[in-house]
Design a protein around this motif. Structure first.
Motif, PDB file in Angstrom:
ATOM      1  N   LYS A 199       0.869   1.405  17.550  1.00 24.83           N
ATOM      2  CA  LYS A 199       1.731   2.538  18.057  1.00 24.83           C
ATOM      3  C   LYS A 199       2.494   3.170  16.742  1.00 24.83           C
ATOM      4  N   LEU A 200       3.012   2.215  16.027  1.00 22.74           N
ATOM      5  CA  LEU A 200       3.611   2.806  14.817  1.00 22.74           C
ATOM      6  C   LEU A 200       2.846   3.516  13.888  1.00 22.74           C
ATOM      7  N   GLY A 201       1.343   3.314  13.802  1.00 25.82           N
ATOM      8  CA  GLY A 201       0.530   3.997  13.029  1.00 25.82           C
ATOM      9  C   GLY A 201      -0.399   3.312  12.251  1.00 25.82           C
ATOM     10  N   LEU A 202      -0.627   1.992  12.452  1.00 23.61           N
ATOM     11  CA  LEU A 202      -1.453   1.080  11.905  1.00 23.61           C
ATOM     12  C   LEU A 202      -2.783   1.175  12.397  1.00 23.61           C
ATOM     13  N   GLY A 203      -3.881   1.477  11.721  1.00 23.51           N
ATOM     14  CA  GLY A 203      -5.209   1.432  12.233  1.00 23.51           C
ATOM     15  C   GLY A 203      -5.932   0.552  11.513  1.00 23.51           C
TER      16      GLY A 203
ATOM     17  N   ALA B 143      -9.115   8.094  15.348  1.00 23.70           N
ATOM     18  CA  ALA B 143      -8.797   8.837  16.233  1.00 23.70           C
ATOM     19  C   ALA B 143      -7.265   8.946  16.540  1.00 23.70           C
ATOM     20  N   PRO B 144      -6.848   7.906  16.526  1.00 22.09           N
ATOM     21  CA  PRO B 144      -5.069   7.875  16.764  1.00 22.09           C
ATOM     22  C   PRO B 144      -4.244   8.547  15.615  1.00 22.09           C
ATOM     23  N   ARG B 145      -4.948   8.866  14.691  1.00 20.98           N
ATOM     24  CA  ARG B 145      -4.544   9.461  13.408  1.00 20.98           C
ATOM     25  C   ARG B 145      -3.341   8.589  12.854  1.00 20.98           C
ATOM     26  N   PRO B 146      -3.855   7.437  12.325  1.00 21.23           N
ATOM     27  CA  PRO B 146      -3.086   6.478  11.634  1.00 21.23           C
ATOM     28  C   PRO B 146      -2.517   6.656  10.515  1.00 21.23           C
ATOM     29  N   LYS B 147      -1.169   6.245  10.134  1.00 20.29           N
ATOM     30  CA  LYS B 147      -0.882   6.550   8.743  1.00 20.29           C
ATOM     31  C   LYS B 147      -1.238   5.433   7.722  1.00 20.29           C
ATOM     32  N   VAL B 148      -1.615   4.508   8.146  1.00 24.70           N
ATOM     33  CA  VAL B 148      -2.254   3.112   7.298  1.00 24.70           C
ATOM     34  C   VAL B 148      -3.173   2.698   7.979  1.00 24.70           C
TER      35      VAL B 148
ATOM     36  N   ILE C 171       0.694  -1.113  -0.114  1.00 22.65           N
ATOM     37  CA  ILE C 171      -0.023   0.059   0.089  1.00 22.65           C
ATOM     38  C   ILE C 171       0.874   1.194  -0.205  1.00 22.65           C
ATOM     39  N   ARG C 172       0.642   1.962  -0.948  1.00 21.59           N
ATOM     40  CA  ARG C 172       1.532   3.335  -0.973  1.00 21.59           C
ATOM     41  C   ARG C 172       0.882   4.672  -0.369  1.00 21.59           C
ATOM     42  N   ASP C 173       1.842   5.429  -0.155  1.00 19.18           N
ATOM     43  CA  ASP C 173       1.321   6.718   0.356  1.00 19.18           C
ATOM     44  C   ASP C 173       0.369   7.340  -0.556  1.00 19.18           C
ATOM     45  N   ARG C 174      -0.766   7.852   0.372  1.00 14.25           N
ATOM     46  CA  ARG C 174      -1.870   8.557  -0.457  1.00 14.25           C
ATOM     47  C   ARG C 174      -2.510   7.986  -1.233  1.00 14.25           C
TER      48      ARG C 174
ATOM     49  N   ALA D 148      -4.149   9.479   5.117  1.00  9.89           N
ATOM     50  CA  ALA D 148      -3.553   8.181   5.454  1.00  9.89           C
ATOM     51  C   ALA D 148      -3.715   7.129   4.198  1.00  9.89           C
ATOM     52  N   ALA D 149      -2.822   6.085   4.197  1.00  3.76           N
ATOM     53  CA  ALA D 149      -3.042   5.276   3.117  1.00  3.76           C
ATOM     54  C   ALA D 149      -4.020   4.211   3.628  1.00  3.76           C
ATOM     55  N   ILE D 150      -5.008   3.859   2.661  1.00  2.00           N
ATOM     56  CA  ILE D 150      -5.925   2.832   2.954  1.00  2.00           C
ATOM     57  C   ILE D 150      -5.956   1.527   2.308  1.00  2.00           C
ATOM     58  N   LEU D 151      -6.124   0.350   3.112  1.00  2.00           N
ATOM     59  CA  LEU D 151      -6.390  -0.852   2.370  1.00  2.00           C
ATOM     60  C   LEU D 151      -7.698  -1.281   2.860  1.00  2.00           C
TER      61      LEU D 151
END
Lengths: 247, 317, 323
Positions: free
Chosen positions: A78-82, A163-168, A27-30, A197-200
């Protein structure tokens, strides 16, 4: 065009059932990367492997440049995965606002806030309200999460994951069971979300998938049989035979 | 010459203690097997199970004194435990199946307090005599000169036979297959139309009878008093944790492990420590560590394999 | 469950009136009883205060975090035995005994907690029970310190000029003070971010972990705090009875602590205090009726559990609380 989340050769079997066979997905950025496939194809297993609930039999997973294959669920988060779940996974005895506020709390340091009363903490409640307003469910703030209608639960589920503002973000059938109006709202939210956030996206709603996705991967019996832009997938004859039928 | 005699005595002592350990393990197995199956099927924790062991011991003691007949003793004891067990289920336990563990723990704790006190009121606190029935009141001569009571050998033999029977039933019959399936996914079986509650009652009944039988077998060699089932129950829990829930093989392995550890530990650990430390210190530490030994085994299993050594298969992960 | 309201804890008074009544009433009662020279009842009230502290500590683990520990009596024993063993060796200073007891309780809780939290549900219950039983047998095997018969403590913890625990009321006031502080502290903890994660994980552990919280660490922290407070209760108990024995760590004692928490009202904290007082008074009343009071208490417990109305707190809320 950088990869935020990726797998190499992911394998997972449950006894005689192969849920993931040599999967390499990224999964890529944006971007919004949709994963589609018939039931039992292994889509939820894939999400479980990515989030850390399941351990793969083989293969590696990279998140934001780090190998996270051995990391547990909370560490990856914690690293940014939601993630959202297929069946809404809320905290039933808390209010909607508190549900989202806990998500906000997750992005703070564990020791922050001390013994202060969490329920009245504006540092948590402010951003929580913002998210609720953004999803247009601000009116639900003080309702107990266990007493919501299905559509409302799906929206709160999404709010919690944001809410935790994930990056993915891993979304498991976010549109399932929504009314057309609600689904429309979610689609436009997701479309705007891809900037943050990149979305799968795992989904069955083909209209939404083809509208939203930058890329689509088709999963059959745990194997990625095709991957490409929506146009490419629509024209892939193998995919049409296996899954889409005649378009 | 005396060193050789000492070595022979040590070997005899060791073999006697090993037999004792196996025998304790077998008794534990009989109590734990029923517990682990019921627990595996419906995830119900029952603190009153040990009381059924106590009921079997008391029933056996009464019958043995009254009749001296082996046959009658080993028939009445499990029957008495079965009756009490079914009563408990009908009156209290069946309301707990849908409740959480905390409710189950507290309610069965209340039951246990009541049962222990009821036995104390009826039979008094003093240890009750349980003479070995005539048929098995002799000893076997072991090579080397020691003798081992036939009763204890009977425990081992009968216990192993029962274990074998359980394995065959569970692995080979339809009923056994249902029990195995229910241990892994009871909800699914219900959806398939199987009457879970009859299955549960049957399994529970057999478990109760086994516990009562174990109580009767333990009678002549244990102190029969109110509360005698409590420690056995806790040991059974340790066995279930070590062996894995819902697994009869696990229960057997765990029981033998616990039985041997405890018996051999108590017999030899202090002597062993005396090789390293001065006698005074060894006498202090030895018994303390011996009593901790099986819990340490449990702790190690928890570290290495939290799901147990031979768990019944669970889907997923 | 929540009456169309917000946070289950919001809207409740800062300190429930029942607690004020209980703690304030105890203070008054202590003064009156001592003046009227009823040392037996002063001791009884003191005992209730100490067990209330233990029940309170247990409620943090069982009620707030949702982990059923059936081995908390072990920490009572660790605290009590520390005092006993140190006193036996002539170390009677409270400034030495109490910190050592707290550290010991915390250490034991850390080990037991860490091992037990590797499991869930009923396994956790069985394992906490087993470890407590292990410590029970260790205590029995310590013949140097009385073994099965227990150990007499000839001097209560000494704090020099600060406070005298050998004065009967002195110990009672200290117990009341510690209980009050512990209660207020745990109340704040429950409402804090830390407590919220515990309560959330009790509701839905998977979701809380997915948000990024290391649930096991929160639970271990709660368990260690709980064990330490229970150890403190053990220290007070040893001082009160001037005696310690393996029975302090019996599984029956663990079960009784659980019963207090549930009888009073699970997860409410003040319910634990209420439950402990109710239990001590009930035990006193029933045992004056008959030595076989378990015949009455057992079925009573069963009935209370089956009825499932949220304990005494639930009862009071139904009658006097808002509609």
């Amino acid at each position: 065009m950088s990869e935020l989340l990726g797998t190499r050769g992911l394998c997972k079997s449950f006894g005689a059932v192969t849920a993931a066979a040599d999967l390499s997905i990224d999964i890529r950025d944006r971007e919004i990367h949709a994963v589609i496939g018939p039931n039992g194809a292994g889509k939820t297993t894939l999400l479980g492997l990515l989030s850390g609930e399941l351990r793969p039999d083989a293969g590696r997973i990279r998140l934001l440049g780090r190998d996270v294959t051995e990391l547990p669920v909370h560490a990856r988060a914690k690293l940014g995965l939601g993630r959202t779940f297929q069946v809404s996974s809320l905290l039933p005895s808390f209010s909607v606002l508190e549900n989202v506020a806990i998500g906000v709390q997750a992005r703070c340091r564990a020791s922050a806030g001390g013994l202060r009363n969490a329920a009245t903490d504006p540092v948590l409640n402010g951003p929580a309200r913002d998210i609720l307003d953004r999803l247009e469910i601000g009116a639900l703030a003080h309702r107990p999460a266990g007493a919501l209608a299905h559509g409302e639960r799906r929206l709160v589920e999404l709010a919690m994951a944001l809410a935790p503002r994930p990056k993915v973000l891993l979304l498991d059938e976010p549109l399932a069971g929504l009314s057309p109006a609600e689904a429309e709202r979610v689609v436009s939210i997701l479309a705007a979300l891809r900037r943050e956030a990149a979305i799968l996206l795992v989904e069955h709603d083909m209209d939404a998938v083809f509208r939203l996705a930058d890329r689509i991967t088709v999963l059959v019996y745990g194997r990625a049989v095709a991957s490409g832009t929506p146009k490419e997938i629509r024209e892939d004859s193998a995919v049409r035979r296996a899954y889409l039928g005649d378009d | 010459m005396s060193r050789e005699r000492a070595a022979v005595l040590d070997v005899i002592l060791l073999s006697v203690q090993i037999l004792n350990g196996i025998q304790l393990g077998i008794l534990l197995f009989l109590v734990a097997a029923g517990l682990t199956l019921v627990f595996g099927i419906l995830d119900v924790i029952n603190l009153a199970h040990g009381a059924l062991f106590m009921v079997g011991a008391y029933a056996g003691a009464v019958v043995a004194v009254a009749s001296g007949s082996l046959a009658l003793t080993i028939l009445v004891a499990p029957a008495a435990a079965l009756v009490v067990g079914v009563l408990l289920d009908r009156l209290v336990l069946r309301f707990l199946y849908d409740r959480g563990h905390l409710d189950q723990v507290l309610a069965t704790f209340g039951l246990l307090l009541f049962l222990n006190e009821a036995v104390r009121v009826t039979f008094g606190s003093a240890a009750r005599p349980f003479p070995v029935p005539e048929l098995l009141d002799w000893s076997v001569s072991l090579p080397g000169g020691a003798s081992y009571p036939a009763w204890r050998i009977a425990i081992i033999a009968v216990g192993l036979a029962l274990a074998l029977a359980m394995f065959l039933i569970i692995a080979g019959t339809r009923a056994g297959m249902l029990v195995r399936a229910a241990s892994t996914n009871a909800g699914m079986l219900e959806l398939l139309g199987i009457d879970i509650h009859r299955l549960l009652l049957g399994t529970f009944g057999i478990g109760a009878a086994l516990a009562g039988f174990a109580g009767a077998m333990a009678g002549p060699i244990a102190a029969i008093q109110p509360g005698m089932g409590d420690h056995i129950l806790i040991l059974a829990f340790v066995v279930i944790v070590i062996g894995g829930t819902g697994s009869v093989q696990g229960a057997l392995l765990g029981s033998l492990l616990v039985g041997l550890c405890d018996t051999l530990g108590r017999a030899f650990l202090t002597d062993g420590i005396r090789l390293l430390l001065p006698p005074a210190a060894a006498n202090e530490i030895g018994p303390a560590i011996a009593s901790m030994l099986m819990y340490l085994v449990m702790a190690v299993v928890l570290l290495v394999r939290p799901e147990g050594l031979l768990p019944a298969r669970r889907p997923g992960r | 469950m929540t009456r169309g309201g917000a946070d289950p804890l919001a809207g409740r008074p800062p300190v429930p009136w029942i607690c004020l009544v209980l703690l304030g009433g105890t203070a008054i009662a202590l003064v009156l009883l001592e003046a009227a020279e009823h040392p037996y009842y002063v001791k009884l009230l003191n005992r209730a205060l100490i067990l209330a502290l233990a029940a309170l500590a247990l409620d943090l683990v069982v009620g707030v975090a949702g982990l059923v520990s059936l081995g908390h009596a072990a920490f009572l024993g660790v605290g009590a035995y520390t005092v006993g063993i140190m006193a036996e060796h002539g170390l009677t200073s409270g400034f030495l005994q109490w910190p050592v007891a707290l550290v010991a309780s915390a250490a034991v809780a850390a080990v037991i907690g860490w091992l037990s939290l590797r499991t869930r549900g009923a396994h956790f219950i069985m394992i906490t029970l087993a470890f407590a039983q292990m410590l029970f047998f260790v205590a029995i095997s310590l013949s140097r310190y009385g073994g099965d018969d227990g150990l007499t403590i000839w001097t209560r913890s000494e704090f020099g000029a600060l406070v005298s625990l050998s004065d009967r009321l002195g110990l009672a006031w200290v117990s009341l003070g510690i209980l009050t502080l512990a209660y207020l502290g745990l109340r704040r903890l429950e409402r804090s971010r830390f407590g919220r994660v515990l309560r959330g994980a009790r509701d839905n552990e998977r979701r809380v972990a997915t948000l990024g919280f290391a649930v096991e660490r929160y639970r271990l922290a709660a368990f260690v705090l709980s064990g330490t407070l229970t150890g403190l209760a053990g220290v007070l108990l040893a001082n009160l009875t001037e005696f310690v024995s393996p029975a302090y760590m019996s599984w029956q004692r663990s079960g009784e602590l659980l019963a207090m928490v549930v009888l009073g009202g699970l997860g409410t904290l003040h319910g634990a205090i209420l439950g402990a007082f109710a239990f001590v008074l009930l035990e006193e009343a029933l045992s004056s009726l008959t030595t076989h009071w378990a015949l009455l208490f057992g079925p009573l417990l069963v009935l209370v559990v089956l009825a499932g109305r949220g304990g005494l707190v639930g009862l009071l809320a139904g009658r006097w609380g808002p509609k």
